[in-house]
Motif scaffolding. Structure first.
Motif, short mmCIF file in Angstrom:
data_model
loop_
_atom_site.label_atom_id
_atom_site.label_comp_id
_atom_site.label_asym_id
_atom_site.label_seq_id
_atom_site.Cartn_x
_atom_site.Cartn_y
_atom_site.Cartn_z
N THR A 1 -40.68 -54.60 -67.02
CA THR A 1 -41.47 -54.79 -65.69
C THR A 1 -42.06 -55.90 -65.20
O THR A 1 -41.91 -56.31 -64.24
N LEU A 2 -42.69 -56.37 -66.63
CA LEU A 2 -43.50 -57.87 -66.35
C LEU A 2 -42.49 -58.46 -65.99
O LEU A 2 -42.57 -59.73 -64.98
N CYS A 3 -41.22 -59.03 -66.63
CA CYS A 3 -40.35 -59.80 -66.57
C CYS A 3 -39.47 -59.91 -64.87
O CYS A 3 -39.18 -61.08 -64.45
N ALA A 4 -39.29 -58.71 -64.70
CA ALA A 4 -38.17 -58.57 -63.59
C ALA A 4 -39.21 -58.43 -62.29
O ALA A 4 -38.65 -58.99 -61.50
N GLU A 5 -40.23 -57.82 -62.26
CA GLU A 5 -41.05 -57.92 -60.97
C GLU A 5 -42.52 -58.60 -60.79
O GLU A 5 -42.53 -59.20 -60.01
N GLY B 1 -26.00 -54.30 -68.39
CA GLY B 1 -26.89 -54.91 -67.38
C GLY B 1 -26.36 -54.74 -66.00
O GLY B 1 -27.08 -54.48 -65.33
N LEU B 2 -25.09 -55.07 -66.16
CA LEU B 2 -24.32 -55.08 -64.58
C LEU B 2 -24.24 -53.34 -64.15
O LEU B 2 -24.58 -53.33 -63.06
N ALA B 3 -24.17 -52.69 -64.94
CA ALA B 3 -24.22 -51.11 -64.69
C ALA B 3 -25.51 -50.80 -64.12
O ALA B 3 -25.84 -50.24 -62.98
N VAL C 1 -29.55 -59.03 -64.92
CA VAL C 1 -29.03 -59.02 -66.09
C VAL C 1 -30.07 -59.91 -66.97
O VAL C 1 -29.91 -59.36 -68.33
N VAL C 2 -30.47 -60.95 -66.53
CA VAL C 2 -31.26 -61.80 -67.25
C VAL C 2 -32.67 -61.40 -67.60
O VAL C 2 -33.04 -61.16 -68.57
N LEU D 1 -31.79 -59.03 -70.68
CA LEU D 1 -31.78 -59.67 -71.70
C LEU D 1 -33.04 -60.40 -72.36
O LEU D 1 -33.27 -60.35 -73.59
N LEU D 2 -33.96 -60.84 -71.43
CA LEU D 2 -35.02 -61.61 -71.82
C LEU D 2 -36.29 -60.47 -72.34
O LEU D 2 -36.74 -60.86 -73.35
N PRO D 3 -36.14 -59.41 -72.06
CA PRO D 3 -37.39 -58.33 -72.68
C PRO D 3 -36.67 -58.11 -73.99
O PRO D 3 -37.49 -57.88 -74.80
N VAL D 4 -35.38 -57.90 -74.03
CA VAL D 4 -34.94 -57.42 -75.30
C VAL D 4 -35.26 -58.61 -76.22
O VAL D 4 -35.56 -58.37 -77.56
N MET D 5 -34.89 -59.78 -75.84
CA MET D 5 -35.15 -61.31 -76.73
C MET D 5 -36.50 -60.99 -77.24
O MET D 5 -36.87 -61.28 -78.30
#
Length: 331
Positions: free
Chosen positions: A12-16, A63-65, A109-110, A114-118
């Protein structure tokens, strides 16, 4: 459970909250809905990939889905001619906002997956490649993810673009595409996953170079497709035609993805490189929203300071930051 909750919050933080909330502070009001939509959705994606034995390519496909479910089925922004004024950002044809779609593929996707998982892998290194949840928790997460999509349709789409309904044909296309992407990500790619992707003779550049390249290419991708701060004119004005903008953005995103994949397989790739990669993308992502207004600039400066502080704290927390990880075989 701590790792699962951390991933939900990071998503939530990274995306929005480090992007949209810079220009629209009221986005924080939607935090409960965003936690359900982003948090549960990405947690479900991560758990499905881990349980299937997939890797980063599987995360990209899911991520695309995920992006299709959010923007296509939930927000309906891929088709709506009025939602967020996305139709004015670039090419619209066959009832699809193509420029908006391509931009959100890169962002979600990023930044959402990807970034939160990393970051979660850096915080919980002993849980890399392991499931966070048991069967019951996974079921609850799946239900919440579906409710999150429904919530976007009911509370956001119905408010921002009241009365609009995505054509049935496109809805069916999205559902089929989501199912196909999930099948490829969870059934096909895990069987083709190489046992050892680390090549000791390949060398990644210094961490600072990785950070600068990721910062620059992220900004180049966003400014090619979207107006700075999502307000006003596009950076290059009429210098590019709308179809060419899609090509130019892809010519930025695809080489960036190729570079990141090569760096990750280098023998000297460490968590310090990974941290600089994350930082470059996050900081560029936030800085993009700052030119919208003086309020956005002020909030953006505070957000950037907090991001840098959090990254420095993470750097102190992560053990053996300069030690390349031992290659591990695929499950």
């Amino acid at each position: 459970m701590r790792a699962a909750w951390t991933l939900a919050l990071l998503t939530t933080l990274c995306a929005e909250l480090t992007f949209t909330a810079v220009a629209v502070p009221s986005t924080w009001v939607l935090l409960p809905l965003l936690l359900v939509m982003y948090g549960a959705g990405v947690l479900l994606v991560r758990e499905a990939v881990v349980r299937s034995g997939g890797g980063w390519p599987s995360l990209v496909l899911l991520g695309l889905a995920y992006q299709l479910s959010e923007d296509g089925l939930g927000l309906q922004a891929l088709n709506s001619p009025d939602m967020y004024d996305a139709a004015d950002w670039g090419l619209r044809a066959l009832g699809i906002n193509w420029t908006y779609w391509e931009s959100q593929i890169g962002v979600h996707v990023v930044l959402s997956v990807l970034l939160p998982v990393m970051i979660a892998d850096l915080l919980f290194p002993h849980l890399r490649g392991r499931a966070y949840l048991r069967g019951g928790g996974l079921t609850v997460t799946g239900v919440l993810a579906v409710l999150g999509v429904v919530g976007l349709r009911v509370f956001v789409s119905a408010t921002e673009d009241s009365g609009y309904r995505t054509p049935l044909g496109w809805t069916l296309v999205y559902l089929v595409a989501i199912a196909l992407l999930a099948w490829l990500a969870l059934r096909v790619l895990p069987r083709r996953r190489p046992r050892n992707t680390v090549q000791s003779e390949r060398r990644a550049p210094r961490p600072g170079v990785v950070g600068f390249v990721s910062l620059y290419l992220t900004m180049a991708f966003l400014t090619t497709l979207l107006p700075l701060g999502l307000d006003g004119d596009l950076l290059f004005g009429d210098a590019m035609s709308q179809p060419f903008r899609l090509i130019a953005a892809a010519m930025t995103a695809v080489p960036f993805a190729w570079l990141a994949a090569r760096w990750r397989s280098a023998g000297n790739w460490t968590d310090r490189h990974r941290l600089w990669l994350i930082g470059g993308i996050l900081i560029s992502h936030t800085a993009f929203m700052m030119p919208g207004s003086w309020t956005s600039a002020l909030i953006g400066l505070v957000t950037l300071a907090l991001e840098i502080l959090a990254l420095r704290m993470l750097a102190r927390r992560v053990p053996h930051l300069d030690t390349p990880p031992e290659p591990s075989p695929a499950r």
